[in-house]
Design a protein around this motif. Structure first.
Motif, PDB file in Angstrom:
ATOM      1  N   TYR A 155       0.850  -1.190   0.000  1.00  0.00           N
ATOM      2  CA  TYR A 155       0.000   0.000   0.000  1.00  0.00           C
ATOM      3  C   TYR A 155       0.884   1.237   0.000  1.00  0.00           C
ATOM      4  CZ  TYR A 155       0.988   0.411   5.045  1.00  0.00           C
ATOM      5  OH  TYR A 155       1.614   0.552   6.268  1.00  0.00           O
ATOM      6  N   TYR A 156       0.260   2.364  -0.288  1.00  0.00           N
ATOM      7  CA  TYR A 156       0.960   3.641  -0.262  1.00  0.00           C
ATOM      8  C   TYR A 156       0.748   4.279   1.107  1.00  0.00           C
ATOM      9  CZ  TYR A 156       0.525   2.743  -5.240  1.00  0.00           C
ATOM     10  OH  TYR A 156       0.547   2.137  -6.480  1.00  0.00           O
ATOM     11  N   SER A 157       1.848   4.573   1.772  1.00  0.00           N
ATOM     12  CA  SER A 157       1.741   5.324   3.027  1.00  0.00           C
ATOM     13  C   SER A 157       1.226   6.725   2.717  1.00  0.00           C
ATOM     14  CB  SER A 157       3.109   5.409   3.700  1.00  0.00           C
ATOM     15  OG  SER A 157       3.988   6.220   2.921  1.00  0.00           O
ATOM     16  N   LYS A 158       0.872   7.432   3.750  1.00  0.00           N
ATOM     17  CA  LYS A 158       0.441   8.817   3.549  1.00  0.00           C
ATOM     18  C   LYS A 158       1.517   9.605   2.806  1.00  0.00           C
ATOM     19  CE  LYS A 158      -0.832  13.060   5.998  1.00  0.00           C
ATOM     20  NZ  LYS A 158      -1.082  13.717   7.309  1.00  0.00           N
ATOM     21  N   GLN A 159       2.784   9.396   3.189  1.00  0.00           N
ATOM     22  CA  GLN A 159       3.866  10.125   2.525  1.00  0.00           C
ATOM     23  C   GLN A 159       3.999   9.703   1.068  1.00  0.00           C
ATOM     24  OE1 GLN A 159       5.670  12.777   3.886  1.00  0.00           O
ATOM     25  NE2 GLN A 159       6.149  12.965   1.695  1.00  0.00           N
ATOM     26  N   ASP A 160       3.833   8.417   0.802  1.00  0.00           N
ATOM     27  CA  ASP A 160       3.868   7.948  -0.591  1.00  0.00           C
ATOM     28  C   ASP A 160       2.801   8.664  -1.417  1.00  0.00           C
ATOM     29  OD1 ASP A 160       5.902   6.080  -0.171  1.00  0.00           O
ATOM     30  OD2 ASP A 160       4.494   4.463   0.285  1.00  0.00           O
ATOM     31  N   TYR A 161       1.608   8.723  -0.870  1.00  0.00           N
ATOM     32  CA  TYR A 161       0.501   9.349  -1.601  1.00  0.00           C
ATOM     33  C   TYR A 161       0.773  10.835  -1.812  1.00  0.00           C
ATOM     34  CZ  TYR A 161      -4.286  10.162  -3.184  1.00  0.00           C
ATOM     35  OH  TYR A 161      -5.401  10.509  -3.938  1.00  0.00           O
ATOM     36  N   LEU A 162       1.308  11.495  -0.798  1.00  0.00           N
ATOM     37  CA  LEU A 162       1.679  12.900  -0.949  1.00  0.00           C
ATOM     38  C   LEU A 162       2.734  13.072  -2.040  1.00  0.00           C
ATOM     39  CD1 LEU A 162       1.897  14.014   2.795  1.00  0.00           C
ATOM     40  CD2 LEU A 162       0.185  14.770   1.129  1.00  0.00           C
ATOM     41  N   ASP A 163       3.704  12.183  -2.077  1.00  0.00           N
ATOM     42  CA  ASP A 163       4.754  12.250  -3.095  1.00  0.00           C
ATOM     43  C   ASP A 163       4.154  12.127  -4.496  1.00  0.00           C
ATOM     44  OD1 ASP A 163       6.620  12.443  -1.070  1.00  0.00           O
ATOM     45  OD2 ASP A 163       7.253  10.344  -1.190  1.00  0.00           O
ATOM     46  N   ILE A 164       3.210  11.199  -4.652  1.00  0.00           N
ATOM     47  CA  ILE A 164       2.560  11.013  -5.950  1.00  0.00           C
ATOM     48  C   ILE A 164       1.764  12.253  -6.341  1.00  0.00           C
ATOM     49  CG2 ILE A 164       0.745   9.698  -7.127  1.00  0.00           C
ATOM     50  CD1 ILE A 164       1.755   7.225  -5.497  1.00  0.00           C
ATOM     51  N   LEU A 165       1.046  12.815  -5.384  1.00  0.00           N
ATOM     52  CA  LEU A 165       0.253  14.014  -5.669  1.00  0.00           C
ATOM     53  C   LEU A 165       1.145  15.178  -6.106  1.00  0.00           C
ATOM     54  CD1 LEU A 165      -2.323  14.002  -2.719  1.00  0.00           C
ATOM     55  CD2 LEU A 165      -2.742  13.357  -5.094  1.00  0.00           C
ATOM     56  N   LYS A 166       2.235  15.393  -5.387  1.00  0.00           N
ATOM     57  CA  LYS A 166       3.127  16.509  -5.714  1.00  0.00           C
ATOM     58  C   LYS A 166       3.780  16.297  -7.082  1.00  0.00           C
ATOM     59  CE  LYS A 166       4.117  17.560  -0.850  1.00  0.00           C
ATOM     60  NZ  LYS A 166       5.132  17.484   0.231  1.00  0.00           N
ATOM     61  N   TYR A 167       4.143  15.065  -7.355  1.00  0.00           N
ATOM     62  CA  TYR A 167       4.762  14.734  -8.643  1.00  0.00           C
ATOM     63  C   TYR A 167       3.786  14.994  -9.784  1.00  0.00           C
ATOM     64  CZ  TYR A 167       8.400  12.186 -11.248  1.00  0.00           C
ATOM     65  OH  TYR A 167       9.432  11.839 -12.086  1.00  0.00           O
ATOM     66  N   ALA A 168       2.539  14.593  -9.580  1.00  0.00           N
ATOM     67  CA  ALA A 168       1.510  14.823 -10.606  1.00  0.00           C
ATOM     68  C   ALA A 168       1.238  16.302 -10.782  1.00  0.00           C
ATOM     69  CB  ALA A 168       0.237  14.081 -10.219  1.00  0.00           C
ATOM     70  N   LYS A 169       1.147  17.029  -9.688  1.00  0.00           N
ATOM     71  CA  LYS A 169       0.870  18.467  -9.749  1.00  0.00           C
ATOM     72  C   LYS A 169       1.926  19.193 -10.569  1.00  0.00           C
ATOM     73  CE  LYS A 169       0.444  22.550  -6.766  1.00  0.00           C
ATOM     74  NZ  LYS A 169       1.736  23.188  -7.112  1.00  0.00           N
ATOM     75  N   ALA A 170       3.186  18.810 -10.401  1.00  0.00           N
ATOM     76  CA  ALA A 170       4.276  19.449 -11.143  1.00  0.00           C
ATOM     77  C   ALA A 170       4.197  19.163 -12.626  1.00  0.00           C
ATOM     78  CB  ALA A 170       5.622  18.979 -10.586  1.00  0.00           C
ATOM     79  N   ARG A 171       3.364  18.226 -13.018  1.00  0.00           N
ATOM     80  CA  ARG A 171       3.235  17.849 -14.435  1.00  0.00           C
ATOM     81  C   ARG A 171       1.842  18.156 -14.981  1.00  0.00           C
ATOM     82  NH1 ARG A 171       6.998  15.786 -11.788  1.00  0.00           N
ATOM     83  NH2 ARG A 171       8.931  15.069 -12.764  1.00  0.00           N
ATOM     84  N   GLY A 172       1.091  18.928 -14.209  1.00  0.00           N
ATOM     85  CA  GLY A 172      -0.227  19.355 -14.670  1.00  0.00           C
ATOM     86  C   GLY A 172      -1.245  18.239 -14.736  1.00  0.00           C
ATOM     87  N   ILE A 173      -1.098  17.243 -13.873  1.00  0.00           N
ATOM     88  CA  ILE A 173      -1.967  16.069 -13.899  1.00  0.00           C
ATOM     89  C   ILE A 173      -2.817  16.035 -12.633  1.00  0.00           C
ATOM     90  CG2 ILE A 173      -2.044  13.542 -13.902  1.00  0.00           C
ATOM     91  CD1 ILE A 173       0.684  13.666 -15.411  1.00  0.00           C
ATOM     92  N   GLU A 174      -4.124  15.956 -12.809  1.00  0.00           N
ATOM     93  CA  GLU A 174      -5.032  15.809 -11.681  1.00  0.00           C
ATOM     94  C   GLU A 174      -5.097  14.343 -11.271  1.00  0.00           C
ATOM     95  OE1 GLU A 174      -9.777  16.240 -10.440  1.00  0.00           O
ATOM     96  OE2 GLU A 174      -9.139  16.724 -12.477  1.00  0.00           O
ATOM     97  N   VAL A 175      -4.935  14.072  -9.986  1.00  0.00           N
ATOM     98  CA  VAL A 175      -5.093  12.719  -9.467  1.00  0.00           C
ATOM     99  C   VAL A 175      -6.532  12.555  -8.989  1.00  0.00           C
ATOM    100  CG1 VAL A 175      -4.378  11.050  -7.715  1.00  0.00           C
ATOM    101  CG2 VAL A 175      -2.670  12.514  -8.825  1.00  0.00           C
ATOM    102  N   ILE A 176      -7.205  11.545  -9.541  1.00  0.00           N
ATOM    103  CA  ILE A 176      -8.602  11.267  -9.208  1.00  0.00           C
ATOM    104  C   ILE A 176      -8.643   9.955  -8.446  1.00  0.00           C
ATOM    105  CG2 ILE A 176     -10.895  10.793 -10.143  1.00  0.00           C
ATOM    106  CD1 ILE A 176     -10.066  12.432 -12.628  1.00  0.00           C
ATOM    107  N   PRO A 177      -8.771   9.999  -7.118  1.00  0.00           N
ATOM    108  CA  PRO A 177      -8.806   8.745  -6.356  1.00  0.00           C
ATOM    109  C   PRO A 177     -10.145   8.044  -6.517  1.00  0.00           C
ATOM    110  CG  PRO A 177      -9.133  10.611  -4.889  1.00  0.00           C
ATOM    111  CD  PRO A 177      -8.863  11.184  -6.260  1.00  0.00           C
TER     112      PRO A 177
END
Length: 887
Positions: free
Chosen positions: A424-446
């Motif tokens: 599973y993704y820890s809270k920090q993992d999920y935050l890392d994914i969100l920030k990475y996506a944001k820097a690339r103009g990608i919306e994460v839809i859970p």
């Protein structure tokens, strides 16, 4: 007194010794079977009903079944005991075992047990035992046979049977032969062979490098060549006047991966000038790119447009320092607002690293929605503060029959938790994914799938309930419980789970659970600087498959030959025997049990709206009993449309748009990336919607004029079909490519399934081809309609295929993407070898000595060969190869 103590001690010692002896015996049995059993599966017939099997009376859906020989060969000492079980995965229901020494029992999902009966006479040393069994439907691809069967006995630790501990199913299968690749006798699919691939590829020629040099992927609205070439050998120097620091860092990371010097000389200016765009191009993501000998200028309508302009400039580049690009002028804007990729990490877990690599490629090809399927029956994959059981138990699979420490194994994950089914993704993992996506103009839809496909959550919350109830904390125990303990409904889900696959929509605790999960995930999005704009409810497949049209009641007056006969009086609709739901229906809150999932969706939309989230999204069948989009509380309601076109989807998509839903085209027969690339049993994937979706087919998909696809493609049996729309189009919101992960166990398999065909999905989401006709009500398409400009489609594909083979695949190599290298085609005529490949530019190799030496194929020379010839294609960087085939 002393004597009594001594006697008691002796008794205890004997008892302990007896237990130890029994335990040792159990361990010995497990070890013998796990180490020495050679397991082999072999198809006898795929076409059971046509071969005289009693598929109908055995209760097979659509009266369809196959016959398989399971062979167990004992390569070790004799095994005579009967106190053991083999646990194994079968994605098909097993209807009958034709060896009375063994019985098979369904446990849950795809997990079954094989165990000896009282007639078992042991496994002699060296003995082969054949266990024929009848399974529902058919098994056409190797990955239908899941790995990691395991043995248990008493309290001994379970062990995986070594002969099945392989990611390559061919290690424990007898290859399919003859017509066994056919679903039915009338199946007209063409088996992929060297010769059939050659025929398919022969209309695609190698284009000169300069012909594809100006091709940007995805294709812009307008490209004007201005006749010069610019060398980037001395690197580039970017002057950024608009992009936020994180987006600029993402641009530089992309350039660095491709080996482009960003501290060089060629000037690149990035700025924002929205007023310079024509009214019809004032769209989020629009940009202009001007490349001249003096420098390049990128102008964005917004930050996202400026970012995409840089990606287009990078698209012109090759890997390495010795780059040169053509001078040109580009004006561009996206076709769809929603350009998505959906990844299922519930069925099998995929690492954070592979998700980040996917986000990199999405950004490079201008895809902007990452639909993150974070939960399913087989796993819960994101940490939720305050609900540790969701990941401690729901995020782990292992052999625990009580399911208080983990979920039971599924999909060949094996008996221990160090497997593809756990993680599973820890809270920090999920935050890392969100920030990475944001820097690339990608919306994460859970997506948290509900009310069906929710077994991981239900089981985890039951474990939480038991823990807190044992501590006497009943209010806390009941707070997030998801299952009515008095519900006795007999239900079988699409993937053979029972009522614990469903969140009960009639319980206030279910609504509290949803509120808690959304609150915590929304807080993570806020912390990452990416507001939660869209909540995906899931909603799909909330039904009992035993009540489908493929079955009939055994006592029905009008019996049909093509449906399975079962006692449907023993079957229930989901929640039918839940007192809580019975009360809701008796009070008139909901009219009937069929409408409960849509009722729950409407209720969840209230929670979503109350948290200021603009968009509510679901798979369309989860909302089918709601009146229309006005039944939901959010500003916008999106549906992922996943009806198969040849089963009526060419018409029904427009009906959903007509009801006010924002339709995201997500058709399984064209943009599901868990379907096989080609009709070859060695390929990976499920195939209920189509037998093959390669990059070319995905490129040729017409997402706005769905009936048109009937002229350019076939149904899953390789036959033509007709399609026409009956409702005027209100337009679609977007296009999404999906990867479900039942057969995708690890990151390498993940990237094989997604790349490179997702680039074709990106092309269709961004750019409308010249060959795509406008949708018109009542216009029918078929293999005979001749309404599509197939030459234009061919020419566009040929250019795209050449760009992939000559340039883009090498970029995937540079990024560490383990994409599928296409299997080449070949034929031998008069002793001369001719080879080709679907993506010209890739090197081809052949061997005439069983792979000991490989020769580079030269199309001009056409080498002379004799005997068996093996062939393969080589990745863009020369380090990986396609599957080897022979002719």
């Amino acid at each position: 007194m002393t004597i009594k103590l001594t006697a008691l001690a002796s008794f205890i010692a004997l008892a302990v010794t007896g237990c130890a002896t029994q335990g040792n015996d159990d361990e010995k049995v497990v070890k013998k079977l796990a180490n020495n059993l050679d397991v082999t599966y072999e198809i006898v017939t795929q076409h059971g009903a046509e071969e005289g099997l009693q598929c109908k009376t055995l209760g097979a859906e659509w009266a369809s079944c196959d016959l398989i020989n399971l062979t167990l060969e004992n390569n070790g000492p004799a095994v005579t005991g009967t106190d053991w079980k083999i646990y194994f995965s079968s994605i098909r229901q097993i209807l009958e075992v034709q060896n009375d020494q063994f019985k098979v029992t369904h446990v849950t999902g795809d997990l079954h047990t094989l165990e000896p009966t009282e007639k078992f006479d042991g496994f002699a040393e060296g003995e082969k035992v054949v266990i024929p069994y009848i399974g529902e439907y058919w098994t056409l691809f190797e990955n239908d046979y899941m790995p990691r069967a395991y043995v248990t006995s008493g309290d001994a630790a379970p062990q995986t049977i070594k002969s099945t501990d392989s990611v390559n199913p061919a290690d424990y299968l007898v290859p399919l032969k003859g017509d066994q690749f056919k679903r039915v006798k009338a199946d007209n699919n063409v088996l992929a062979t060297a010769e059939t691939r050659f025929e398919k590829n022969k209309d695609i020629n190698v284009l000169a490098t300069e012909e594809v040099a100006a091709t940007i992927v995805p294709t812009p609205l307008s490209t004007k060549l201005t006749g010069n070439t610019v060398s980037l050998a001395n690197g580039i120097k970017i002057s950024n006047f608009t992009l936020p620091a994180d987006m600029m860092a993402a641009v530089n990371e992309r350039l660095d991966v491709l080996g482009v010097n960003t501290k060089g000389q060629y000037p690149v200016k990035v700025s924002l000038l929205p007023g310079s765009f024509a009214k019809d191009q004032q769209i989020a993501g629009a940009y202009k790119l001007d490349v001249t000998p003096a420098g390049a200028t990128v102008i964005g309508f917004d930050d996202q447009g400026a970012f995409y302009g840089m990606q287009s400039l990078i698209s012109l580049m090759s890997t390495g320092a010795k780059n040169s690009i053509p001078t040109l002028e580009v004006t561009d804007a996206p076709r769809f607002d929603y350009r998505g990729v959906m990844v299922d990490v519930g069925r099998n877990f995929h690492s954070k690293e592979v998700i980040l690599r996917t986000l990199d490629q999405m950004a490079a090809y201008k895809m902007n929605k990452f639909h993150f399927h974070l939960s399913d029956d087989e796993g819960w994959r994101v940490e939720i503060p305050g609900l540790p059981e969701l990941t401690d138990i729901g995020g782990k699979r292992c052999h625990d029959l009580s399911e208080t420490s983990c979920l039971l194994p599924q999909l060949g994950s094996g008996p221990t938790s160090d497997n593809d089914g756990s993680g599973y993704y820890s809270k920090q993992d999920y935050l890392d994914i969100l920030k990475y996506a944001k820097a690339r103009g990608i919306e994460v839809i859970p997506e948290i799938d509900m009310p069906a496909h929710a077994r991981a959550a239900v089981v985890a919350m039951e474990a939480r309930y038991k823990r807190l109830a044992a501590e006497g904390k009943m209010d806390e125990a009941n707070e997030y419980r998801l299952m009515d303990p008095q519900d006795t409904s007999n239900v079988t889900t699409v993937q053979f789970y029972d009522k614990r696959s469903f969140i009960n929509p009639c319980m206030d605790s279910s609504a509290k659970f949803v509120d808690k999960v959304i609150t915590e995930i929304q807080a993570m999005h806020k912390e990452a600087g990416m507001p939660l704009n869209t909540w995906h409810f899931g909603g799909d497949e909330a039904k009992n498959i035993k009540l489908n049209a493929g079955f009939q009641d055994i006592n029905a007056a009008d019996q049909t030959a093509w449906t399975g006969s079962i006692d449907q009086s023993k079957q229930d609709k989901p929640y039918q025997k839940s007192p809580m739901c019975q009360k809701l229906i008796a009070e008139g809150v909901v009219s009937d049990y069929d409408r409960l999932p849509s009722y729950f969706a409407e209720r969840v939309s209230e929670v979503v709206n109350g948290k200021g989230i603009e968009n509510f999204q679901a798979w369309q069948d989860g909302l089918k009993y709601s009146k229309d989009s006005t039944a939901f509380k959010t500003d916008n309601v999106r549906v992922n449309f996943w009806d198969v076109l040849y089963w009526g989807g060419g018409a029904s998509a427009y009906e959903w748009a007509d009801k006010g839903y924002d339709v995201v085209v997500s058709n399984p027969d064209y943009v599901y990336m868990d379907m096989p690339y080609e009709v070859d049993p060695s390929e990976r994937g499920y195939y209920w919607a189509t037998r093959a979706t390669d990059t070319r087919k995905m490129f040729g998909f017409a997402p706005e004029n769905l009936p048109q696809n009937a002229e350019t493609s076939l149904d899953r049996d390789g036959n033509g079909f007709a399609s026409k729309g009956t409702v005027k189009s209100k337009g679609f919101h977007g296009l999404s490519a999906q990867l479900w992960s039942e057969t995708v166990g690890n990151d390498e398999q993940y990237e094989y399934m997604v790349f490179p065909r997702v680039l074709a999905a990106a092309e269709r989401a961004w750019h409308k081809g010249e060959w795509e006709n406008e949708y018109q009500v009542g216009v029918e398409y078929s293999q005979d309609s001749k309404l599509v400009n197939k030459k234009a489609l061919h020419d566009e594909w040929q250019r795209f295929a050449n760009v992939l083979g000559q340039r883009e695949l090498a970029k995937l190599d540079a990024a560490g993407i383990q994409y599928r290298v296409p299997v080449p085609g070949a034929k031998i005529e008069n002793g001369k070898l001719a080879m080709n490949v679907s993506m010209p530019g890739l090197k081809l190799q052949y061997s005439t000595d069983a792979g000991k030496t490989w020769n580079t194929y030269d199309a001009k020379a056409q080498p002379t060969v004799t005997g068996k010839v093996e062939i393969r294609a080589v990745s863009g960087d020369g380090k990986r190869f396609s599957r080897v085939t022979s002719l």
